[in-house]
Design a protein around this motif. Structure first.
Motif, PDB file in Angstrom:
ATOM      1  N   LYS A 424      19.487  50.668  47.349  1.00  0.00           N
ATOM      2  CA  LYS A 424      20.894  50.493  46.997  1.00  0.00           C
ATOM      3  C   LYS A 424      21.732  51.673  47.467  1.00  0.00           C
ATOM      4  CE  LYS A 424      20.949  47.531  42.861  1.00  0.00           C
ATOM      5  NZ  LYS A 424      21.261  47.506  41.412  1.00  0.00           N
ATOM      6  N   ILE A 425      22.925  51.346  47.914  1.00  0.00           N
ATOM      7  CA  ILE A 425      23.911  52.374  48.238  1.00  0.00           C
ATOM      8  C   ILE A 425      24.674  52.691  46.960  1.00  0.00           C
ATOM      9  CG2 ILE A 425      25.970  52.887  49.610  1.00  0.00           C
ATOM     10  CD1 ILE A 425      24.835  50.915  51.721  1.00  0.00           C
ATOM     11  N   ASN A 426      24.905  53.958  46.708  1.00  0.00           N
ATOM     12  CA  ASN A 426      25.548  54.403  45.468  1.00  0.00           C
ATOM     13  C   ASN A 426      26.952  54.927  45.787  1.00  0.00           C
ATOM     14  OD1 ASN A 426      25.751  55.137  42.687  1.00  0.00           O
ATOM     15  ND2 ASN A 426      25.296  57.264  43.253  1.00  0.00           N
ATOM     16  N   PRO A 427      27.951  54.037  45.789  1.00  0.00           N
ATOM     17  CA  PRO A 427      29.296  54.466  46.205  1.00  0.00           C
ATOM     18  C   PRO A 427      30.062  55.132  45.072  1.00  0.00           C
ATOM     19  CG  PRO A 427      29.292  52.123  45.735  1.00  0.00           C
ATOM     20  CD  PRO A 427      27.878  52.596  45.508  1.00  0.00           C
ATOM     21  N   PRO A 428      30.988  56.021  45.411  1.00  0.00           N
ATOM     22  CA  PRO A 428      31.868  56.593  44.383  1.00  0.00           C
ATOM     23  C   PRO A 428      32.840  55.526  43.893  1.00  0.00           C
ATOM     24  CG  PRO A 428      32.584  57.275  46.565  1.00  0.00           C
ATOM     25  CD  PRO A 428      31.290  56.535  46.748  1.00  0.00           C
ATOM     26  N   LEU A 429      33.262  55.651  42.644  1.00  0.00           N
ATOM     27  CA  LEU A 429      34.185  54.690  42.047  1.00  0.00           C
ATOM     28  C   LEU A 429      35.619  55.194  42.167  1.00  0.00           C
ATOM     29  CD1 LEU A 429      32.299  53.631  38.786  1.00  0.00           C
ATOM     30  CD2 LEU A 429      32.173  52.634  41.079  1.00  0.00           C
ATOM     31  N   LEU A 430      36.491  54.291  42.593  1.00  0.00           N
ATOM     32  CA  LEU A 430      37.919  54.582  42.674  1.00  0.00           C
ATOM     33  C   LEU A 430      38.670  53.583  41.805  1.00  0.00           C
ATOM     34  CD1 LEU A 430      37.744  55.158  46.472  1.00  0.00           C
ATOM     35  CD2 LEU A 430      38.445  56.923  44.851  1.00  0.00           C
ATOM     36  N   GLN A 431      39.975  53.684  41.769  1.00  0.00           N
ATOM     37  CA  GLN A 431      40.788  52.800  40.939  1.00  0.00           C
ATOM     38  C   GLN A 431      41.742  52.003  41.810  1.00  0.00           C
ATOM     39  OE1 GLN A 431      40.540  52.582  37.417  1.00  0.00           O
ATOM     40  NE2 GLN A 431      38.751  53.914  37.696  1.00  0.00           N
ATOM     41  N   ASN A 432      41.948  50.737  41.433  1.00  0.00           N
ATOM     42  CA  ASN A 432      42.966  49.934  42.103  1.00  0.00           C
ATOM     43  C   ASN A 432      43.264  48.700  41.267  1.00  0.00           C
ATOM     44  OD1 ASN A 432      44.814  49.033  44.066  1.00  0.00           O
ATOM     45  ND2 ASN A 432      43.467  49.670  45.744  1.00  0.00           N
ATOM     46  N   PHE A 433      44.263  47.954  41.705  1.00  0.00           N
ATOM     47  CA  PHE A 433      44.623  46.674  41.135  1.00  0.00           C
ATOM     48  C   PHE A 433      44.329  45.616  42.187  1.00  0.00           C
ATOM     49  CE2 PHE A 433      46.984  49.750  38.801  1.00  0.00           C
ATOM     50  CZ  PHE A 433      47.307  49.205  37.565  1.00  0.00           C
ATOM     51  N   MET A 434      43.814  44.462  41.752  1.00  0.00           N
ATOM     52  CA  MET A 434      43.503  43.386  42.683  1.00  0.00           C
ATOM     53  C   MET A 434      44.046  42.066  42.137  1.00  0.00           C
ATOM     54  SD  MET A 434      39.600  44.244  43.910  1.00  0.00           S
ATOM     55  CE  MET A 434      38.883  43.411  42.506  1.00  0.00           C
ATOM     56  N   MET A 435      44.365  41.176  43.074  1.00  0.00           N
ATOM     57  CA  MET A 435      44.828  39.839  42.726  1.00  0.00           C
ATOM     58  C   MET A 435      44.045  38.849  43.586  1.00  0.00           C
ATOM     59  SD  MET A 435      48.723  38.356  42.574  1.00  0.00           S
ATOM     60  CE  MET A 435      49.114  38.873  44.256  1.00  0.00           C
ATOM     61  N   SER A 436      43.315  37.934  42.934  1.00  0.00           N
ATOM     62  CA  SER A 436      42.496  36.966  43.662  1.00  0.00           C
ATOM     63  C   SER A 436      42.474  35.652  42.892  1.00  0.00           C
ATOM     64  CB  SER A 436      41.070  37.498  43.828  1.00  0.00           C
ATOM     65  OG  SER A 436      40.375  37.459  42.590  1.00  0.00           O
ATOM     66  N   SER A 437      41.650  34.725  43.373  1.00  0.00           N
ATOM     67  CA  SER A 437      41.538  33.433  42.695  1.00  0.00           C
ATOM     68  C   SER A 437      40.949  33.575  41.298  1.00  0.00           C
ATOM     69  CB  SER A 437      40.669  32.479  43.526  1.00  0.00           C
ATOM     70  OG  SER A 437      39.374  33.033  43.735  1.00  0.00           O
ATOM     71  N   ARG A 438      40.328  34.714  40.995  1.00  0.00           N
ATOM     72  CA  ARG A 438      39.779  34.979  39.668  1.00  0.00           C
ATOM     73  C   ARG A 438      40.805  35.611  38.737  1.00  0.00           C
ATOM     74  NH1 ARG A 438      34.176  34.987  39.571  1.00  0.00           N
ATOM     75  NH2 ARG A 438      34.103  36.609  37.976  1.00  0.00           N
ATOM     76  N   GLY A 439      42.015  35.865  39.244  1.00  0.00           N
ATOM     77  CA  GLY A 439      43.063  36.434  38.428  1.00  0.00           C
ATOM     78  C   GLY A 439      43.379  37.872  38.809  1.00  0.00           C
ATOM     79  N   LEU A 440      44.083  38.570  37.892  1.00  0.00           N
ATOM     80  CA  LEU A 440      44.452  39.955  38.110  1.00  0.00           C
ATOM     81  C   LEU A 440      43.361  40.871  37.564  1.00  0.00           C
ATOM     82  CD1 LEU A 440      48.224  39.880  37.088  1.00  0.00           C
ATOM     83  CD2 LEU A 440      47.269  39.790  39.391  1.00  0.00           C
ATOM     84  N   TYR A 441      43.164  41.983  38.244  1.00  0.00           N
ATOM     85  CA  TYR A 441      42.144  42.945  37.816  1.00  0.00           C
ATOM     86  C   TYR A 441      42.688  44.342  37.976  1.00  0.00           C
ATOM     87  CZ  TYR A 441      38.046  45.992  38.041  1.00  0.00           C
ATOM     88  OH  TYR A 441      37.156  47.016  37.837  1.00  0.00           O
ATOM     89  N   GLU A 442      42.420  45.178  36.996  1.00  0.00           N
ATOM     90  CA  GLU A 442      42.743  46.594  37.059  1.00  0.00           C
ATOM     91  C   GLU A 442      41.515  47.372  36.632  1.00  0.00           C
ATOM     92  OE1 GLU A 442      45.437  49.991  34.745  1.00  0.00           O
ATOM     93  OE2 GLU A 442      45.664  47.853  34.253  1.00  0.00           O
ATOM     94  N   GLY A 443      41.085  48.342  37.459  1.00  0.00           N
ATOM     95  CA  GLY A 443      39.934  49.126  37.056  1.00  0.00           C
ATOM     96  C   GLY A 443      39.180  49.711  38.224  1.00  0.00           C
ATOM     97  N   PRO A 444      37.908  50.107  37.986  1.00  0.00           N
ATOM     98  CA  PRO A 444      37.093  50.736  39.033  1.00  0.00           C
ATOM     99  C   PRO A 444      36.791  49.752  40.152  1.00  0.00           C
ATOM    100  CG  PRO A 444      36.155  51.119  36.851  1.00  0.00           C
ATOM    101  CD  PRO A 444      37.210  50.080  36.685  1.00  0.00           C
ATOM    102  N   VAL A 445      36.822  50.240  41.377  1.00  0.00           N
ATOM    103  CA  VAL A 445      36.561  49.403  42.555  1.00  0.00           C
ATOM    104  C   VAL A 445      35.624  50.122  43.518  1.00  0.00           C
ATOM    105  CG1 VAL A 445      38.772  48.178  42.403  1.00  0.00           C
ATOM    106  CG2 VAL A 445      38.592  50.258  43.814  1.00  0.00           C
TER     107      VAL A 445
END
Length: 516
Positions: A424-445
């Protein structure tokens, strides 16, 4: 320091409205193909982030610099059928798609090649990786995979990148709420322009030019064929490439996979590929065949195999050729990570540069490496640090962590060798907002950077073996996809991932944001 910027409720509402308007007016959409409506076009927006995601400028530049060597490597591997057969032999025995593709290649080889040129349109995908034991270290690039067929998402990312740059210039990202943290997006150079649409269309145009004038008697015009899925939901990522080619006076037509290929194309006595569009009375000669489908086994029924064989047997330049298609299989990626493997085609310096991006990968076969991998995979504790990958395209087929052992126990052991085990690759976590068919999301990306490499190469026969000679190469372009950090899949179609663009920052700014 806080990123993304803190906006007021009114600003967020305006931002959502602006994003929706951009998507509608710029075609950032997926077509809903199975609907009952006849007099309208139904579609849904493609998932997108609200803000560009922070990305280290140094790693962005490094990923671009790697692509020339990756182009050279995958062109060389695509002409080394002896090495490929050795790597894929076990897979061909158990994987129907690998078997079908190799059978078609063998028939073409027996018939004799009439086209020495191949167009590569590659996408090398990377994630940032931080050793879990050394979390304070700067992340490094690790390659997720290299795609060689139907490399999608370039146009979608182009649109989202342009949107982020537009929102930045209009002031939509400026926070009016005190205390106002440092605005990290302070100048347009932090948001790199995206030219993927231009890069892909220019690559196809270069191959079209290299093919030259029509060669079949009585035919005066040439064209490019896009081989596409019949029910195509992703036309917004394909059609703009066609339109760009038409703008350069290069006729380009779409032909659905399978039966339509056999209806509308034929081979001349000297194996030029002739195409008869419904809108014309005269045949055209095909210069380039660009595959945007053909990577699923269900497509290779008798009709599908006949169609692919006819295309491969022709004088048209293929993107990709059968062997280039096969180089995208995960078994090939795993084999290339073996010590000393790259030196077969690359200089020591090139091999060292690429190998630094490889995550540990193992076969699940009877070799010593395979036996070691089986122990790792069957122990839920050690398996938690791995991903089990089949040689399939399109996403959604991987098995993660603790689920691997149970999956293998319910899979016949003779099929295990069609999988590879990747750390597994272990990426650093950042923050953003997303909008998709699953709805709105705010949090770690988590983000995945894709680098598009486009090159044209020539097969040069050297006794019984062949080598690849790069004829032309374009500057690479990029894509960025971002997902909710709590899910494993990056699929944009399923709503887990979104198209994105990077906000390039220096190391101190990036590391400060990650720690926050």
């Amino acid at each position: 320091m806080t990123y993304p910027p803190r906006l007021s409720d009114e600003q967020y509402a305006a931002l959502v409205s602006d994003i929706k308007d951009w998507q509608i007016t710029h075609g950032s959409l997926l077509k809903l193909v199975h609907t009952d409506e006849e007099n309208t076009v139904q579609c849904q927006p493609v998932g997108t982030t609200f803000f560009p995601t922070l990305f280290p400028r140094a790693l962005f530049d490094e990923a671009h610099a790697l692509q020339t060597a990756f182009n050279k490597l995958y062109a060389a591997v695509a002409e080394d059928d002896e090495w490929l057969l050795d790597v894929l032999r076990d897979l061909i025995e158990v994987d129907d798609l690998a078997s079908a593709l190799w059978e078609i290649y063998s028939e073409v080889k027996e018939e004799g090649f009439v086209q020495d040129l191949t167009l590569g349109i590659f996408r090398s995908d990377y994630m940032m990786h931080v050793d879990s034991k050394e979390s304070l270290r700067r992340p490094e690039l690790k390659q997720v995979e290299l795609n060689t067929v139907s490399c999608a998402g370039g146009v979608h990312t182009n649109i989202v990148s342009d949107m982020h740059r537009h929102l930045h210039r209009t002031g939509a990202y400026h926070s009016a709420q005190p205390p106002n943290s440092e605005n990290l997006i302070t100048r347009s150079s932090d948001l790199p322009p995206n030219s993927t649409l231009k890069t892909i269309s220019a690559g196809l145009a270069a191959a079209h030019k290299a093919y030259g004038p029509a060669k079949s008697q009585g035919v005066t015009e040439t064209c490019i064929l896009f081989i596409v899925a019949a029910d195509n939901f992703n036309i917004a990522d394909e059609r703009p490439i066609e339109y760009a080619l038409w703008d350069e006076s290069i006729p380009s037509y779409r032909v659905p996979w399978g039966h339509e290929v056999l209806i509308h194309t034929s081979l001349s006595p000297t194996r030029e590929l002739l195409y008869r569009p419904a809108s014309r009375s005269n045949a055209m000669e095909v210069s380039v065949v660009y595959f945007r489908t053909g990577f699923e086994i269900y497509e290779y029924d008798d009709i599908g195999r006949m169609g692919r064989l006819q295309l491969e047997n022709s004088r048209a330049i293929k993107s990709p050729s059968i062997l280039s298609h096969l180089t995208g299989f995960k078994k090939v990626q795993q084999a290339l990570t073996a010590p000393g493997a790259l030196e077969r085609w690359l200089t020591p310096a090139e091999a060292s540069m690429l190998s630094r991006t490889f995550a540990p990968m193992y076969p699940l076969d009877d070799t010593s490496s395979g036996q070691h991998a089986k122990k790792l995979a069957l122990d839920p504790e050690t398996a938690s640090n791995y991903v089990l990958k089949p040689s399939l395209e399109g996403g959604g087929h991987n098995v993660y962590g603790a689920e691997i052992a149970a999956f293998l126990q319910h899979t016949p052991e003779e099929l295990w060798k069609s999988y590879v085990l990747m750390e597994k690759i272990n990426p650093p976590l950042l923050q953003n907002f997303m909008m998709s068919s699953r709805g709105l999301y705010e949090g770690p990306v988590i983000s995945e950077l894709g680098i598009f490499g486009v090159c044209l190469w020539k097969r040069v026969q050297n006794g019984e073996s062949a080598q690849a000679e790069i004829v032309s190469e374009l500057n690479p372009s990029w894509s960025l996809r971002t997902k909710d950090a709590s899910v494993d899949e990056m699929s944009v179609v399923k709503g887990y991932g979104c198209f994105d663009s990077p906000a390039l920052v220096d190391w101190d700014v990036f590391m400060s944001a990650v720690k926050a």
